[in-house]
Design an enzyme around this catalytic site. Structure first.
Site, PDB file in Angstrom:
ATOM      1  N   ASP A  61     -12.983  -6.605  -1.745  1.00 24.51           N
ATOM      2  CA  ASP A  61     -11.849  -5.663  -2.207  1.00 24.51           C
ATOM      3  C   ASP A  61     -10.878  -6.736  -1.884  1.00 24.51           C
ATOM      4  OD1 ASP A  61     -10.257  -3.809  -1.502  1.00 24.51           O
ATOM      5  OD2 ASP A  61     -11.141  -3.094   0.442  1.00 24.51           O
ATOM      6  N   THR A 111      -7.797  -2.412   9.057  1.00 29.69           N
ATOM      7  CA  THR A 111      -8.708  -2.387  10.321  1.00 29.69           C
ATOM      8  C   THR A 111     -10.086  -2.788  10.114  1.00 29.69           C
ATOM      9  OG1 THR A 111      -9.373  -0.238   9.292  1.00 29.69           O
ATOM     10  CG2 THR A 111      -6.722  -0.845  10.274  1.00 29.69           C
ATOM     11  N   LYS A 144     -14.506   6.990  -0.272  1.00 29.27           N
ATOM     12  CA  LYS A 144     -14.150   6.310   0.694  1.00 29.27           C
ATOM     13  C   LYS A 144     -12.709   7.996   0.832  1.00 29.27           C
ATOM     14  CE  LYS A 144     -10.197   2.947   1.464  1.00 29.27           C
ATOM     15  NZ  LYS A 144      -9.455   2.079   1.770  1.00 29.27           N
ATOM     16  N   ARG A 177       0.662  -1.161  -0.039  1.00 25.00           N
ATOM     17  CA  ARG A 177      -0.306  -0.023  -0.551  1.00 25.00           C
ATOM     18  C   ARG A 177       0.515   0.804   0.236  1.00 25.00           C
ATOM     19  NH1 ARG A 177      -3.349  -1.168   4.491  1.00 25.00           N
ATOM     20  NH2 ARG A 177      -2.003  -2.443   5.488  1.00 25.00           N
TER      21      ARG A 177
HETATM   22  C1  R5P Z   1      -6.560   0.017   0.326  1.00 26.16           C
HETATM   23  O1  R5P Z   1      -7.509   1.290   0.052  1.00 26.16           O
HETATM   24  C2  R5P Z   1      -6.982  -1.432  -0.399  1.00 26.16           C
HETATM   25  O2  R5P Z   1      -7.399  -2.164  -1.320  1.00 26.16           O
HETATM   26  C3  R5P Z   1      -7.936  -2.094   1.131  1.00 26.16           C
HETATM   27  O3  R5P Z   1      -9.538  -1.020   1.006  1.00 26.16           O
HETATM   28  C4  R5P Z   1      -7.642  -1.323   2.785  1.00 26.16           C
HETATM   29  O4  R5P Z   1      -6.343  -1.726   2.316  1.00 26.16           O
HETATM   30  C5  R5P Z   1      -8.755  -1.746   3.756  1.00 26.16           C
HETATM   31  O5  R5P Z   1      -7.514  -1.158   5.048  1.00 26.16           O
HETATM   32  P1  R5P Z   1      -8.839  -1.703   6.075  1.00 26.16           P
HETATM   33  O6  R5P Z   1      -9.323  -2.824   6.013  1.00 26.16           O
HETATM   34  O7  R5P Z   1      -7.704  -0.916   7.319  1.00 26.16           O
HETATM   35  O8  R5P Z   1     -10.112  -0.642   5.683  1.00 26.16           O
END
Ligand code: R5P
Length: 319
Positions: A226, A231, A200, A102
């Site tokens: 996703d 988190t 988001k 990321r």
């Molecule tokens: C990037 O934004 C990725 O695609 C995921 O949506 C993200 O890593 C999810 O992270 P979290 O569960 O912390 O929101």
């Protein structure tokens, strides 16, 4: 298994990050894990001892760089170094989950590009090629001057939703980055079903604020797709949005269940009916959490690579 181009036997090793997946991959390949001790000195430094003779062989090491990320990454690097110094003919890093993915671009000039640094470290340690799955950003493939086999978990995740009716469901991208993934998932699971997108923002690292949604979800069962659940904030925000807009229910599928501390508990307390993740990172199924295996996808990729001479792969690196 023996290679046709003189790279010797196929050997599969595992670090400590995901031994169950590594064993399942080896078993799908009709072999068992080769012998190595991957432990730590008393001061915490990683110690690797290879017990099998690698000289002239085609060596694969399965190691997701999942939490504890730095520890697992160093295990992988030191194993690759051991393989190189032991005379392996070819070394493939099989990284089911690529940590630091990321951090693949700079938002401000003061930031690192950690995903690139990890690619450089893997190359310096002795990787000849990389097999990975659902990188958070496809651009990371370009950080390597090595062949990269980039697998997709979608067919395995889709099987968990087999039988849903396109008339009843909507596939939801929980952020703009997941749109292509959602479209591909829709084609596999419910061709013709609508796709919706949630927008988001990240007001701070590991914090999520959902602002808007495009697409109609009313009266449909929403399936959110996703690449990573860390988190859980992204999914939780999207679930709130789709239910507020009239979805009948919400379920989620993601490739990598990173599950930062507290995430699973928060997801289990949410209205999500099903949460499906793969075993790129070890996690036990519990409650509404289902785990599907990607071992056969990796085994097929390894068998394919093992059967193709290195020179041909270098000529056509990406797949
Ligand atoms: C990037 O934004 C990725 O695609 C995921 O949506 C993200 O890593 C999810 O992270 P979290 O569960 O912390 O929101």
């Amino acid at each position: 298994m023996r290679m046709p181009d003189g790279h010797g036997h196929l050997m599969v090793f595992s670090g400590n990050a995901n031994r169950p997946l590594a064993s399942a991959i080896a078993s799908e390949l009709g072999t068992s894990l080769s012998a190595a001790t991957v432990s730590a000195f008393r001061d915490g430094e990683t110690q690797v001892l290879i017990h099998d003779d690698l000289r002239g062989h085609d060596v694969f090491v399965v190691q997701p760089t999942s939490p504890p990320v730095n520890h697992n990454l160093v295990e992988l690097l030191i194993m690759l170094d051991a393989f190189r110094r032991s005379g392996a003919a070819r070394r493939t890093a099989v990284i089911p989950y690529y940590g630091y993915a990321r951090q693949e671009r700079r938002v401000t000039p003061q930031e690192p590009i950690s995903a690139r640094l990890v690619a450089d470290l893997l190359t310096a340690a002795g990787a000849d090629q990389v097999v990975t799955m659902d990188l958070s950003a496809g651009a990371i493939e370009g950080f390597f001057d090595l062949p990269v086999e980039h697998l997709q978990a979608a067919p395995v995740l889709a099987r968990a939703f087999a039988g849903v009716s396109p008339a009843d469901v909507v596939i939801v991208a929980p952020d703009i980055g997941a749109v292509k993934r959602a479209e591909a998932f829709q084609r596999l699971v419910a061709p013709g079903a609508p796709v919706a997108v949630v927008f988001k923002e990240r007001p701070a690292p590991d914090r999520v604020a959902v602002s808007e949604m495009v697409g109609e979800v009313r009266g449909r069962h929403a399936i959110l797709i996703d690449d990573i659940i860390s988190t859980g904030g992204t999914l939780l925000g999207a679930v709130e949005m789709v239910l507020a807009r009239g979805a009948r229910s919400a379920s989620a599928a993601a490739t990598h269940g990173v599950f930062a501390p507290g995430a699973l508990e928060a997801l289990e307390a949410s209205p999500l009916e099903r949460i499906v993740v793969t075993d790129t990172i070890p996690v036990e199924p519990r409650g509404r959490l289902e785990v599907v295996s990607v071992a056969s996808l990796f085994a097929r990729a390894i068998a394919r690579i093992h059967g193709v001479p290195a020179a041909e792969r270098e000529a056509a690196p990406a797949s």
